[in-house]
Design a protein around this motif. Structure first.
Motif, mmCIF file in Angstrom:
data_model
loop_
_atom_site.group_PDB
_atom_site.id
_atom_site.type_symbol
_atom_site.label_atom_id
_atom_site.label_comp_id
_atom_site.label_asym_id
_atom_site.label_seq_id
_atom_site.Cartn_x
_atom_site.Cartn_y
_atom_site.Cartn_z
ATOM 1 N N LYS A 59 0.667 -1.285 -0.041
ATOM 2 C CA LYS A 59 0.073 0.064 0.009
ATOM 3 C C LYS A 59 0.873 1.381 -0.160
ATOM 4 O O LYS A 59 0.344 2.400 -0.183
ATOM 5 N N ASP A 60 2.257 1.148 0.108
ATOM 6 C CA ASP A 60 3.141 2.275 0.209
ATOM 7 C C ASP A 60 2.799 3.085 -0.773
ATOM 8 O O ASP A 60 2.943 2.767 -2.182
ATOM 9 N N PRO A 61 2.709 4.700 -0.851
ATOM 10 C CA PRO A 61 2.365 5.519 -1.700
ATOM 11 C C PRO A 61 3.485 5.712 -2.769
ATOM 12 O O PRO A 61 3.353 6.251 -3.583
ATOM 13 N N THR A 63 5.270 3.215 -4.203
ATOM 14 C CA THR A 63 5.457 2.114 -4.903
ATOM 15 C C THR A 63 4.235 1.759 -5.632
ATOM 16 O O THR A 63 3.768 2.181 -6.288
ATOM 17 N N GLU A 64 3.409 0.693 -5.291
ATOM 18 C CA GLU A 64 2.402 0.112 -6.046
ATOM 19 C C GLU A 64 1.101 1.257 -5.684
ATOM 20 O O GLU A 64 0.294 0.986 -6.509
ATOM 21 N N GLN A 65 1.089 1.795 -4.641
ATOM 22 C CA GLN A 65 0.053 2.716 -4.052
ATOM 23 C C GLN A 65 -1.346 2.177 -4.329
ATOM 24 O O GLN A 65 -2.300 2.694 -4.730
ATOM 25 N N MET A 66 -1.508 0.732 -3.919
ATOM 26 C CA MET A 66 -2.833 0.036 -3.906
ATOM 27 C C MET A 66 -3.705 0.895 -2.573
ATOM 28 O O MET A 66 -5.001 0.439 -2.713
ATOM 29 N N GLU A 67 -3.281 1.532 -1.789
ATOM 30 C CA GLU A 67 -4.266 2.325 -0.775
ATOM 31 C C GLU A 67 -5.254 3.137 -1.638
ATOM 32 O O GLU A 67 -6.022 3.553 -1.196
ATOM 33 N N LEU A 87 0.707 -6.390 -10.074
ATOM 34 C CA LEU A 87 1.500 -5.366 -8.977
ATOM 35 C C LEU A 87 2.033 -6.262 -8.124
ATOM 36 O O LEU A 87 3.247 -5.979 -7.474
ATOM 37 N N LEU A 88 1.600 -7.300 -7.557
ATOM 38 C CA LEU A 88 2.163 -8.229 -6.591
ATOM 39 C C LEU A 88 3.440 -8.971 -6.975
ATOM 40 O O LEU A 88 4.316 -8.896 -6.382
ATOM 41 N N VAL A 89 3.213 -9.266 -8.328
ATOM 42 C CA VAL A 89 4.676 -9.739 -8.822
ATOM 43 C C VAL A 89 5.724 -8.722 -8.948
ATOM 44 O O VAL A 89 6.776 -8.992 -8.674
ATOM 45 N N ASN A 90 5.413 -7.595 -9.379
ATOM 46 C CA ASN A 90 6.379 -6.299 -9.496
ATOM 47 C C ASN A 90 6.972 -6.077 -8.029
ATOM 48 O O ASN A 90 8.113 -6.021 -7.719
ATOM 49 N N TYR A 91 5.973 -6.091 -6.865
ATOM 50 C CA TYR A 91 6.455 -5.918 -5.644
ATOM 51 C C TYR A 91 7.431 -6.988 -5.135
ATOM 52 O O TYR A 91 8.580 -6.711 -4.510
ATOM 53 N N ASN A 92 7.198 -8.287 -5.347
ATOM 54 C CA ASN A 92 7.860 -9.519 -4.951
ATOM 55 C C ASN A 92 9.241 -9.468 -5.685
ATOM 56 O O ASN A 92 10.443 -9.851 -4.971
#
Length: 150
Positions: A59-61, A63-67, A87-92
């Motif tokens: 949820k970090d603004p 990086t992925e900003q999913m919040e 987005l999860l693959v990118n985060y991992n």
């Protein structure tokens, strides 16, 4: 069921109308670790902290900003699932790359971290704590790098 898959002799599950569960049948008794034991608590605390860390990073603004709701505007469950998966693959991948970088180059804390002047000489107008000596006196004694540094 497909007629070919029906067994010749039906099991109880196929013929009975009621089921009785005993205390030994509950999930609490089937766990690998005794429920609420020290080992169970250690395992579940670590697991909970791990997943919360993943949620915070996802949820970090920065990086992925999913919040942010504007970041997830797609129509349909399939599109949303695809979007979240990418987005999860990118985060991992970013986390794995960071781990490998730290393993190869090592991480060291700075030996002489830069401190703010107000922390070095205990001068903070917000908390009304003032320096015991003047900045020029601290410079003369060699305790201050520069009297003008903030």
């Amino acid at each position: 069921m497909d007629p070919e898959d029906v067994p010749e002799f039906l099991d109880n599950i196929c013929t009975q109308h009621a089921v009785t569960f005993t205390e030994q049948d509950t999930i609490r008794q089937k766990q690998a670790l005794p429920y609420q034991s020290k080992e169970w608590d250690n395992f579940h605390t670590h697991a909970r902290q791990s997943i919360e860390s993943l949620h915070e990073g996802f949820k970090d603004p920065g990086t992925e900003q999913m919040e942010l709701s504007g970041r997830r505007r797609v129509r349909g469950f399939a599109a949303a699932q695809l979007f979240i998966t990418i987005l999860l693959v990118n985060y991992n991948l970013r986390k794995i790359a960071s781990f490998l970088w730290d393993e190869e180059h090592g991480t060291t804390a700075p030996t002489n971290p830069i401190m703010r002047r107000r922390d070095r000489i205990w001068d903070n107008p917000y908390t009304k704590t003032l320096a015991r000596e003047s900045a020029l006196e601290l410079q003369r004694l060699g305790k201050l790098i520069s009297p003008l540094r903030t």
